[in-house]
Every structure is written in C-alpha cells, then in structure tokens.
Design an enzyme around this catalytic site. Structure first.
Site, PDB file in Angstrom:
ATOM      1  N   ASN A  45       9.990  -3.611  -3.829  1.00  0.00           N
ATOM      2  CA  ASN A  45      10.699  -2.680  -4.692  1.00  0.00           C
ATOM      3  C   ASN A  45      11.020  -1.374  -3.954  1.00  0.00           C
ATOM      4  OD1 ASN A  45      11.767  -1.588  -7.120  1.00  0.00           O
ATOM      5  ND2 ASN A  45      10.280  -2.765  -8.302  1.00  0.00           N
TER       6      ASN A  45
ATOM      7  N   HIS B 250      -6.002   7.969  13.217  1.00  0.00           N
ATOM      8  CA  HIS B 250      -6.279   8.820  14.370  1.00  0.00           C
ATOM      9  C   HIS B 250      -7.790   8.965  14.512  1.00  0.00           C
ATOM     10  CE1 HIS B 250      -2.064   9.999  14.730  1.00  0.00           C
ATOM     11  NE2 HIS B 250      -2.055  10.024  13.410  1.00  0.00           N
TER      12      HIS B 250
ATOM     13  N   THR C 158      -9.183   0.097   1.147  1.00  0.00           N
ATOM     14  CA  THR C 158      -9.818   0.444   2.422  1.00  0.00           C
ATOM     15  C   THR C 158     -10.543  -0.736   3.056  1.00  0.00           C
ATOM     16  OG1 THR C 158     -11.847   1.153   1.319  1.00  0.00           O
ATOM     17  CG2 THR C 158     -10.150   2.838   1.679  1.00  0.00           C
ATOM     18  N   LYS C 159     -10.757  -1.824   2.281  1.00  0.00           N
ATOM     19  CA  LYS C 159     -11.487  -3.001   2.765  1.00  0.00           C
ATOM     20  C   LYS C 159     -10.732  -4.255   2.369  1.00  0.00           C
ATOM     21  CE  LYS C 159     -15.301  -1.575   0.640  1.00  0.00           C
ATOM     22  NZ  LYS C 159     -16.655  -1.510   0.115  1.00  0.00           N
TER      23      LYS C 159
ATOM     24  N   LYS D 173     -12.119  -7.781 -11.232  1.00  0.00           N
ATOM     25  CA  LYS D 173     -12.537  -9.125 -11.650  1.00  0.00           C
ATOM     26  C   LYS D 173     -11.870 -10.157 -10.756  1.00  0.00           C
ATOM     27  CE  LYS D 173      -9.121 -10.129 -15.260  1.00  0.00           C
ATOM     28  NZ  LYS D 173      -8.951 -10.525 -16.654  1.00  0.00           N
TER      29      LYS D 173
END
Length: 186
Positions: free
Chosen positions: A88, A118, A166-167, A184
């Site tokens: 989109n 960085h 982040t994971k 879930k």
C-alpha cells in the site's frame, strides 16, 4: 582468496565501514536510486510502478504484484519480491542489508522495513550495522508497522498496525505493540 565486492559485504551483514573505498560503488547505486525515485512516485498506473521499480531493483516485478506509490527506498538493488504481493501507499524499504518479500504478502500503508542500524559506540556511529529482513509467504503487515534489522516474519503471520517488530515472528502468529509481543496464534 578472491576479495568480496561491497554488494556481497552488504548482504553478508555486520559492520560496514561507510568511509571505505569499496563503499563508493554502493554510494553510486544510492545516488542512481535517489534520482529514479521521483519518477517512480509520479507513476500513474500500477504497470508503470512495476516497470520503474523493477528498474530500481534490477529485476522485473511479477504482474500479480501491486505496489502503490509513494514508495521509498534508499538502495533498491537488495529488494527481492515474490508473486501476488500487495504493498500500500507510503512504504519505506531501507534495503542495504537485503529485504526478501515472499509470495502473497500484504503490506499496509506507511510500513517501514529497515535492514540498517548503526553501532552504539560513538566512535563507530557513522558506520552501518546491517542485517537482512525476510517476510515469509502470506504474511500480513498492518499499517505503520516497523520491521527492524534481522527480523524474519513467519508464514501466515500478522503484524498489528503500529507494531515495532524487533524479533523474529513465528509462523501463524499475531504480534502487536512496541516492542511487538505475541498476541495469539492463528
């Protein structure tokens, strides 16, 4: 032993010295991409978008893939698209470290996919720390989500709007929040 190219180094990930002589080749690609982005974002139909973005990334984009402009990238050559993808408006892909979007992925508006970071050390801060991102088949990335370096989003996974991932996200998982956490399983 054969010396690697800067493009191989970028895709291998890790710390890249931005002032190295090898980086000059990468900066040429960045400058070319920046010069082509205005025309991409002036496209008036999806076929024109596919053609112009295909020129930036260096490969054709399957007719089953639909990308709405504006679309932003700083490099482009390290983006790989599968088939049946929908992206989109207003997305940004920073792809020096490599972005792979598998078949049938849906990406909402204003999504950011980032492969670049960085180092924390102030003396090294201007260097790059690269890690690739992969979005697996049939994943759905909600509006304004951000996917950070090194993340793999699993098959059929859903990223809630506004999440900061982040994971890695497992297959068939729904995640949301900042940072994203499991909501879930599907």
């Amino acid at each position: 032993m054969k010396e690697t190219t800067i493009f191989e180094d970028l895709l291998a990930g890790g710390i890249i010295q931005t002032q190295s002589a090898k980086m000059q080749e990468a900066w040429k690609v960045v400058n070319r991409t920046l010069s082509l982005i205005p025309a991409l974002n002036q496209s008036t139909d999806v076929e024109q978008v596919r053609l112009r973005l295909g020129d930036i990334i260096g490969s054709s984009i399957d007719p089953s893939t639909m990308i709405f402009v504006p679309f932003h990238t700083n490099f482009g050559k390290h983006i790989k698209f599968g088939k049946g993808i929908f992206i989109n408006h207003g997305c940004t892909f920073l792809d020096l470290g490599g972005i792979t979007i598998d078949d049938d992925v849906q990406i909402g508006p204003k999504v950011n996919i980032i492969t670049e970071n960085h180092p924390l050390d102030p003396a090294q801060r201007k260097n790059l720390d690269l890690k690739s991102v992969r979005i697996k088949r049939n994943a759905w990335i909600g509006a304004a989500a951000t996917i950070l370096p090194g993340v793999t989003v699993g098959e059929n996974a859903v990223i809630a709007a506004g999440a900061v991932v982040t994971k890695d996200v497992p297959d068939n998982a729904i995640v949301g929040g900042v940072p994203a956490k499991l909501i879930k399983m599907i």
